[in-house]
Design a protein around this motif. Sequence first.
Motif, PDB file in Angstrom:
ATOM      1  N   ASN A  53       0.802  -1.232   0.000  1.00 54.05           N
ATOM      2  CA  ASN A  53       0.000   0.000   0.000  1.00 54.05           C
ATOM      3  C   ASN A  53       0.834   1.281   0.000  1.00 54.05           C
ATOM      4  OD1 ASN A  53      -2.377  -1.564   0.142  1.00 54.05           O
ATOM      5  ND2 ASN A  53      -2.203  -1.710   2.370  1.00 54.05           N
ATOM      6  N   VAL A  54       2.103   1.193   0.406  1.00 49.61           N
ATOM      7  CA  VAL A  54       2.935   2.396   0.457  1.00 49.61           C
ATOM      8  C   VAL A  54       4.053   2.359  -0.588  1.00 49.61           C
ATOM      9  CG1 VAL A  54       4.444   3.823   1.903  1.00 49.61           C
ATOM     10  CG2 VAL A  54       2.443   2.694   2.915  1.00 49.61           C
ATOM     11  N   LEU A  55       4.744   1.228  -0.661  1.00 47.97           N
ATOM     12  CA  LEU A  55       5.900   1.138  -1.546  1.00 47.97           C
ATOM     13  C   LEU A  55       5.563   0.637  -2.940  1.00 47.97           C
ATOM     14  CD1 LEU A  55       8.487  -0.346   1.000  1.00 47.97           C
ATOM     15  CD2 LEU A  55       8.001   2.049   0.465  1.00 47.97           C
ATOM     16  N   GLY A  56       4.352   0.137  -3.133  1.00 48.73           N
ATOM     17  CA  GLY A  56       3.923  -0.282  -4.466  1.00 48.73           C
ATOM     18  C   GLY A  56       4.498  -1.601  -4.933  1.00 48.73           C
ATOM     19  N   LEU A  57       4.910  -2.468  -4.009  1.00 52.96           N
ATOM     20  CA  LEU A  57       5.405  -3.788  -4.389  1.00 52.96           C
ATOM     21  C   LEU A  57       4.233  -4.725  -4.671  1.00 52.96           C
ATOM     22  CD1 LEU A  57       8.315  -4.190  -1.793  1.00 52.96           C
ATOM     23  CD2 LEU A  57       8.484  -3.529  -4.196  1.00 52.96           C
ATOM     24  N   ALA A  58       4.523  -5.828  -5.349  1.00 54.50           N
ATOM     25  CA  ALA A  58       3.479  -6.773  -5.757  1.00 54.50           C
ATOM     26  C   ALA A  58       2.853  -7.433  -4.530  1.00 54.50           C
ATOM     27  CB  ALA A  58       4.067  -7.836  -6.682  1.00 54.50           C
ATOM     28  N   PRO A  59       1.536  -7.613  -4.510  1.00 55.99           N
ATOM     29  CA  PRO A  59       0.882  -8.244  -3.351  1.00 55.99           C
ATOM     30  C   PRO A  59       1.181  -9.735  -3.233  1.00 55.99           C
ATOM     31  CG  PRO A  59      -0.708  -7.791  -5.093  1.00 55.99           C
ATOM     32  CD  PRO A  59       0.570  -7.145  -5.511  1.00 55.99           C
ATOM     33  N   ASP A  60       1.514 -10.396  -4.347  1.00 58.00           N
ATOM     34  CA  ASP A  60       1.858 -11.821  -4.333  1.00 58.00           C
ATOM     35  C   ASP A  60       3.275 -11.973  -4.878  1.00 58.00           C
ATOM     36  OD1 ASP A  60       2.070 -14.535  -4.437  1.00 58.00           O
ATOM     37  OD2 ASP A  60       0.239 -14.881  -5.603  1.00 58.00           O
ATOM     38  N   PRO A  61       4.293 -11.845  -4.019  1.00 58.43           N
ATOM     39  CA  PRO A  61       5.681 -11.841  -4.517  1.00 58.43           C
ATOM     40  C   PRO A  61       6.091 -13.135  -5.198  1.00 58.43           C
ATOM     41  CG  PRO A  61       5.610 -11.948  -2.112  1.00 58.43           C
ATOM     42  CD  PRO A  61       4.236 -11.645  -2.574  1.00 58.43           C
ATOM     43  N   GLU A  62       5.590 -14.282  -4.711  1.00 62.64           N
ATOM     44  CA  GLU A  62       6.009 -15.547  -5.308  1.00 62.64           C
ATOM     45  C   GLU A  62       5.553 -15.646  -6.756  1.00 62.64           C
ATOM     46  OE1 GLU A  62       6.176 -20.307  -4.326  1.00 62.64           O
ATOM     47  OE2 GLU A  62       5.375 -18.892  -2.876  1.00 62.64           O
ATOM     48  N   ALA A  63       4.297 -15.282  -7.015  1.00 60.90           N
ATOM     49  CA  ALA A  63       3.796 -15.323  -8.392  1.00 60.90           C
ATOM     50  C   ALA A  63       4.449 -14.251  -9.248  1.00 60.90           C
ATOM     51  CB  ALA A  63       2.271 -15.153  -8.388  1.00 60.90           C
ATOM     52  N   HIS A  64       4.664 -13.073  -8.663  1.00 60.97           N
ATOM     53  CA  HIS A  64       5.224 -11.956  -9.433  1.00 60.97           C
ATOM     54  C   HIS A  64       6.654 -12.238  -9.874  1.00 60.97           C
ATOM     55  CE1 HIS A  64       6.251  -7.869 -10.634  1.00 60.97           C
ATOM     56  NE2 HIS A  64       7.297  -7.933  -9.823  1.00 60.97           N
ATOM     57  N   PHE A  65       7.521 -12.631  -8.937  1.00 55.33           N
ATOM     58  CA  PHE A  65       8.930 -12.796  -9.268  1.00 55.33           C
ATOM     59  C   PHE A  65       9.197 -14.073 -10.059  1.00 55.33           C
ATOM     60  CE2 PHE A  65       9.259 -10.006  -5.473  1.00 55.33           C
ATOM     61  CZ  PHE A  65       9.815  -8.910  -6.121  1.00 55.33           C
TER      62      PHE A  65
END
Length: 539
Positions: A474-486
Amino acid sequence: MPEGSPTPWSYFLIRLLFKFVLKIFYGTIVVENADLIPKKGEPCIVCANHSNSLTDALLLVTSIPSKRRNLLRLTAKSTQFGKRTFTSWLIESAGTIPIKRRKDYNNEQVDNTEVMQNLMEALENGDAVCLFPEGMSRYHPTIAPLKTGGARIVSDVLSRNRDKPDFEISVLTCSITYMHREHFRSDVLVTFHPPMKFRPKDNPELLAPVKYDEIRGLTARMHQQISSGTLDAPSWTLIRNAKLAARIYAPLGTTMSLGDYVRVARTFVEAFKLASAPRPDSSSDGEAGPRDSAEDNQLIRLGNDLKEYQDQLSRWGIMDDRIRQPLLRRRTHLYRFCARLAWVLFLLFISVPGLLLWLPVFVTTFIAVHQFKRTGPIWDTWDEIAQYKLIYGLISGLCVWFGATLLTFPIAPITAVLVPVIMWMALRWLEDAIAASRAAAIHLRLLLAGPTRLRALQAQRCGLHARVMDLAVNVLGLAPDPEAHFATSGGPDKGRVKGRVKGRWASKTKYFSVRRRRKRDWNETLRLYDMVDYPDDPY
């Protein structure tokens, strides 16, 4: 178009030799954006952060593909030249240009006119010149303010070629990130940034007489690019907290490239750094400053809570991943402890011949580094530990190889090939043995900690996980699902990942790859404990 200087045979030999040595010392060396490096014959100044003494230069020399640049002209402090040491010979043979520093001459005025002349002529000849704008190597968590020498050289070269409006010179910035710069089998990320290109007709502001603000502005751009690709913080504690936040956000098992891991950790570093920085005064009309003090206080509290949690993990010698997983029964811990202990003993047993060959190397480097550490404070000596290990390890390793070859003279050709193979396989098995030893020790510590304490740590981690994810998403804008994203993004070094591999058979075979160990944690080194702490540095 200039063709650049020819490659000296000594430079070619040094590059080949230390590319081999660096690949042994560091577990993984990932080079990003090598395609951005200007080609041979294009004048180029390579500027990088400087945290690991001579190792930084060797890393750049071996990371730049020979098909892009056949020669990288280095610079080094003049006190390194003219000595009867292997390091001095190494520096001089590579065509390094000596630079006099005031601090090496009792802060008296020094004359580098001839040196600057040589550098400018090398650039006009189409060479690539390496500079470390910080001015000195040091064991600090932050990048020092850059000297203006690099920007001045750009200005001087453009001014000398003002009658050639299309003459072009590039500034190629590079960020070097060591997971643990002085530790055996740690990992390194080398990231090249898009080069800044300058021509007399496009950059008249850099032609003599040039305003000092223009030089400072170019230096600031260089600093911004270098710091954007590495971990740059005012304290080791902040980096420690950011790495823990990154592990909580993308836990063990997440398929993630080294570049992605560094960028995630850096995102948390920047957030914690901004929150702890002094806030500007409120405006005269009583309105709040540009930053939200409540958000800053929340980030500061999160950093303090992360530190407290990591302190408890370090005190008990437990990794965060073990707290994340469900609690196991005592007999399960005992079974896994015994199974890993048996695996350790087996790996050590088959490694004995190779470990006997490694023993002189380990003893020599240990004694050399131990003696060197006593010569000064951490901030002034620890940046040279990797350099000492590389050089003493190389010399002692060559002695072992020559000695084994001579002692088995009738079959010397076979021994000459067999000894390096045996030593490499022993190192690979030792890595797996150390990793299994860590796992066995953790199961034993989990037994000693007891379920009550582990449940308290799990509750503490659960609260931290919710806060870290809220900050990340919500603040840094990183992916909510890191495992799927990376798993799908991967970055430039997508093929070199940690964590799970698709397919059970592929996972097992890649884990025992002969080339390198498939690490599950980018902080892993050849140590019996989890590398999360940094030495005290009262600078």
